[in-house]
Write an enzyme that holds these catalytic residues in place. Structure first.
Site, PDB file in Angstrom:
ATOM      1  N   GLU A 110       0.832  -1.197   0.000  1.00 49.27           N
ATOM      2  CA  GLU A 110       0.000   0.000   0.000  1.00 49.27           C
ATOM      3  C   GLU A 110       0.870   1.251   0.000  1.00 49.27           C
ATOM      4  O   GLU A 110       1.987   1.236   0.516  1.00 49.27           O
ATOM      5  CB  GLU A 110      -0.915   0.002   1.233  1.00 49.27           C
ATOM      6  CG  GLU A 110      -1.926  -1.130   1.174  1.00 49.27           C
ATOM      7  CD  GLU A 110      -2.814  -1.223   2.403  1.00 49.27           C
ATOM      8  OE1 GLU A 110      -4.023  -1.375   2.227  1.00 49.27           O
ATOM      9  OE2 GLU A 110      -2.304  -1.143   3.527  1.00 49.27           O
ATOM     10  N   CYS A 123       3.647   8.475   1.084  1.00 45.90           N
ATOM     11  CA  CYS A 123       4.124   7.499   2.065  1.00 45.90           C
ATOM     12  C   CYS A 123       4.214   6.164   1.339  1.00 45.90           C
ATOM     13  O   CYS A 123       3.201   5.674   0.833  1.00 45.90           O
ATOM     14  CB  CYS A 123       3.128   7.440   3.224  1.00 45.90           C
ATOM     15  SG  CYS A 123       3.541   6.196   4.466  1.00 45.90           S
ATOM     16  N   CYS A 130       6.313  -7.098   6.830  1.00 41.93           N
ATOM     17  CA  CYS A 130       7.429  -6.583   7.620  1.00 41.93           C
ATOM     18  C   CYS A 130       7.833  -7.653   8.622  1.00 41.93           C
ATOM     19  O   CYS A 130       6.985  -8.363   9.163  1.00 41.93           O
ATOM     20  CB  CYS A 130       7.007  -5.308   8.368  1.00 41.93           C
ATOM     21  SG  CYS A 130       8.367  -4.526   9.286  1.00 41.93           S
ATOM     22  N   CYS A 134       6.464  -5.491  15.458  1.00 40.47           N
ATOM     23  CA  CYS A 134       6.032  -4.554  16.504  1.00 40.47           C
ATOM     24  C   CYS A 134       4.544  -4.822  16.771  1.00 40.47           C
ATOM     25  O   CYS A 134       3.730  -4.792  15.851  1.00 40.47           O
ATOM     26  CB  CYS A 134       6.252  -3.110  16.055  1.00 40.47           C
ATOM     27  SG  CYS A 134       7.975  -2.783  15.636  1.00 40.47           S
ATOM     28  N   CYS A 137       1.553  -2.536  15.485  1.00 42.52           N
ATOM     29  CA  CYS A 137       1.529  -2.146  14.067  1.00 42.52           C
ATOM     30  C   CYS A 137       0.889  -3.270  13.258  1.00 42.52           C
ATOM     31  O   CYS A 137       1.282  -4.433  13.373  1.00 42.52           O
ATOM     32  CB  CYS A 137       2.955  -1.888  13.585  1.00 42.52           C
ATOM     33  SG  CYS A 137       3.066  -1.555  11.816  1.00 42.52           S
ATOM     34  N   CYS A 361      -0.480   5.715  10.093  1.00 39.43           N
ATOM     35  CA  CYS A 361       0.709   4.989  10.551  1.00 39.43           C
ATOM     36  C   CYS A 361       0.309   3.677  11.208  1.00 39.43           C
ATOM     37  O   CYS A 361      -0.528   3.656  12.106  1.00 39.43           O
ATOM     38  CB  CYS A 361       1.454   5.792  11.607  1.00 39.43           C
ATOM     39  SG  CYS A 361       1.992   7.392  11.063  1.00 39.43           S
TER      40      CYS A 361
END
Ligand code: SAH
Length: 376
Positions: A110, A123, A130, A134, A137, A361
């Site tokens: 995205e 962005c 990933c 975390c 997230c 975010c």
């Protein structure tokens, strides 16, 4: 709490199809060489660059300065369509747009375009998924699929630039002024390709998109060796460090790679970067209610940053599916900000964009995999 093995230098994505080579993977001499290998004069590489980076087109029909018979083969070999828009979601009266992209191997990523008065920020994602895990997230929950190629990263910026140039974004024609590596992925875990993408994004037209190097931000969980390497590149890009806690006990939980490179080492690397680049480092701090928003943590954070070239970006935690955490109360956020400000630390609370479309975010998870739709 999900904890991944500390990744970084040794991190290797699972076997996945490598995207085909694209012009934007290559530097200008590489593009000339590629044209020659196709039996064309080397300068065709420069012509294609002008079309792609300057005119933002990869349509052979637009390339009237290239002999008709050569256009198709050149475009096919050097300008493959790496990403296809699957879904576009907008909010903020069309000034924020999130695009879900499908890569040729079926991976999803995205990107988010955010228009502000006087600037447009793209962005971008640097990896499909990933590996940093975390827990607050959304991207971190699914794990890493693969690194994006330089050209797949650049394609996200080109798409935004093209939409702006054609007047397709609310607010009229415009240009991309800023690029932030704050989409999916850990950019410094995909170092070589991210650096190549930064060069394509910042090289002047026609070699690249001509966006100012100072307007590019690389955001990292704190992969210390890679920060050191970046400091040696002589590229004045902005570095953002996702700190989220001043103490190792909590940061070990919030940013699991902290077990490999703890707070003190991350900040040492950040100050090394600030000295090399001659610019402030952004310290990212997502405020999570009753987790990291206590007064003593604000004071501890101030103690770590005092006297250094730093700016703190406080981000109200954005909700992610299945997470038990939520954003701090506004009053607590203000107090946290004031405590830092009182100690002389430059601090801002980030104006969060795109929450309604899960584009803020930490919310990028490439979830909506339906057919192409447009929702505004
Ligand atoms: N992997 C890189 C870049 C991607 S995330 C990094 O971690 O820096 C960009 C920023 O959004 C990081 O500071 C990240 O910690 C933050 N973030 C992630 N999830 C979030 C959430 N749910 N709410 C607010 N910020 C979040």
């Amino acid at each position: 709490m999900p904890v991944s093995h500390p990744a970084g230098a040794g991190q290797r994505p699972r076997a996945a199809a490598r995207p085909p080579l694209h012009l934007a993977d290559l530097d200008p001499p590489g593009r000339r060489g590629a044209a020659e290998r196709l039996g064309q004069p080397g300068f065709r590489g420069d012509q294609l660059s002008r079309h792609y980076f300057g005119r933002l087109t990869d349509d052979p029909g637009d390339m009237t300065d290239v002999p008709a018979a050569a256009r198709g083969p050149l475009a096919e070999a050097l300008l493959p369509r790496l990403l296809t828009a699957q879904q576009e979601l907008s909010c903020d009266d069309g000034q924020t747009r999130k695009t879900l992209w499908r890569a040729l191997d079926g991976s999803y990523v995205e990107s988010v375009l955010m228009r502000y008065p006087g600037r447009v920020t793209m962005c971008v994602s640097s990896q499909a998924g990933c590996g940093m895990a975390c827990p607050f997230c959304a991207t971190g929950q699914a794990g890493l699929t693969r690194n994006l190629s330089a050209a797949e990263i650049v394609a996200q910026v080109v798409a935004g630039a093209r939409a702006l140039a054609r007047g397709e974004v609310a607010g009229g024609r415009g240009r991309v002024s800023n690029v932030v590596f704050m989409g999916m992925g850990e950019p410094l875990a995909n170092y070589t390709r991210v650096l190549a993408a930064v060069r394509r994004i910042t090289d002047p037209v026609p070699d690249g998109l001509g966006i100012s190097r100072r307007a590019v931000t690389i955001s990292t969980v704190g992969l210390v060796p890679a920060i050191g390497r970046l400091a040696g590149e002589g590229l004045p890009v902005r570095l953002a460090v996702s700190l989220h806690a001043p103490d190792d006990a909590l940061r070990d939980q919030l940013v699991p790679v902290n077990r490999r490179w703890p707070v003190a080492e991350v900040l040492d690397a950040a100050w090394g970067y600030a000295a090399a680049a001659g610019r402030r480092v952004s310290i990212e701090y997502a405020l999570i209610r009753d987790v990291n928003d206590q007064a003593w943590r604000a004071e501890a954070l101030a103690g770590l940053l005092e006297g250094h070239l730093a700016h703190v970006n406080l981000i109200p935690l954005n909700p992610t599916p299945g997470s038990r955490w939520t954003a701090s109360e506004p009053g607590v956020m203000r107090e946290f900000e004031e405590r830092l400000a009182r100690r002389g630390i430059p601090v801002t609370i980030r104006d969060t964009r795109g929450r309604q479309i899960d584009g803020a975010c930490g919310q990028l998870a490439a979830a909506g995999r339906g057919g192409p739709v447009h929702i505004s």
